[in-house]
Motif scaffolding. Sequence first.
Motif, PDB file in Angstrom:
ATOM      1  N   LEU A 186       0.828  -1.205   0.000  1.00 27.71           N
ATOM      2  CA  LEU A 186       0.000   0.000   0.000  1.00 27.71           C
ATOM      3  C   LEU A 186       0.863   1.256   0.000  1.00 27.71           C
ATOM      4  O   LEU A 186       0.618   2.195  -0.762  1.00 27.71           O
ATOM      5  N   ASP A 203      -8.993   6.333  -2.956  1.00 33.18           N
ATOM      6  CA  ASP A 203      -8.471   4.981  -3.086  1.00 33.18           C
ATOM      7  C   ASP A 203      -9.053   4.084  -2.007  1.00 33.18           C
ATOM      8  O   ASP A 203      -9.431   4.541  -0.926  1.00 33.18           O
ATOM      9  N   THR A 205      -8.970  -0.370  -0.649  1.00 35.96           N
ATOM     10  CA  THR A 205      -8.317  -1.675  -0.787  1.00 35.96           C
ATOM     11  C   THR A 205      -9.308  -2.775  -0.465  1.00 35.96           C
ATOM     12  O   THR A 205     -10.291  -2.564   0.261  1.00 35.96           O
ATOM     13  N   TYR A 236      -5.780  -3.037  -4.653  1.00 40.29           N
ATOM     14  CA  TYR A 236      -5.769  -1.591  -4.429  1.00 40.29           C
ATOM     15  C   TYR A 236      -6.470  -0.931  -5.606  1.00 40.29           C
ATOM     16  O   TYR A 236      -6.135  -1.191  -6.771  1.00 40.29           O
TER      17      TYR A 236
END
Length: 245
Positions: A186, A203, A205, A236
């Motif tokens: 990450l 963003d 995940t 991601y």
Amino acid sequence: MATDSRWKLAQNYEQSYWQKTADRIASGVNEQFHWYEWKTREMEKKLGDWFPASRRQDARVLEIGSGPIGIVSFLGWGERHAIDPLEDFYRTNQVLCELRKPEVNYRAGTGEQLPFDDNGFSLVVIDNVIDHVRRAEDVMKEIFRVLSGNGILYLAVNIHTSWGGVLHSVLSKAGIDKGHPYTFTLGRIRQFMKKNGFTVLSDTTGDYREAKDQDRRSSSIKDRIKGYTGLSEFVYYCVASKTKI
């Protein structure tokens, strides 16, 4: 940067995968790539207000590393282009070509040298690709070049935990994981985006614990090894724009 030999190894692995997939389809296995459509719907949700419906019909969209079909085939909006280094192989495979949408313009090429003019695309899609390429930073430079000033980049890539990243880097360099010359965590992928001139607008995940548990329950020995060693991957997802200077 992946060496030429390492990248060719990854491409050979990729072509072998798609040939086996085409062979299974030809033999009657019901494998019609429904996950492409699922990926497309998920991307549209994540684009959200960053790429509203009012922009979509007249959008010019490019998918890099589309594989034989690509996410763009299921968009249903915009002028769509797809580019992949294995396109010369895909277009000779009737089974794979029959699954394509005729509205998409498929071309052979690499992300490191895109055959398109500057500032020509309002949306660039690169899904499960950036860890497969030969020179990742060159790909990002090309995306920056062909993306319009107010354009949007949608990127998705499999990432690892810190420990998984260390272990995967060793396996990748040893050629054990043939398909992935690059390793991202990450922190690394966020730093990578910033370094290459992109501002992350949003963003998210996937769930590492869920991915790990799924690998541990798998009937595949390879997946179970991933689950118990810390090698499990989670996705991601990123929506980004060019960094304003």
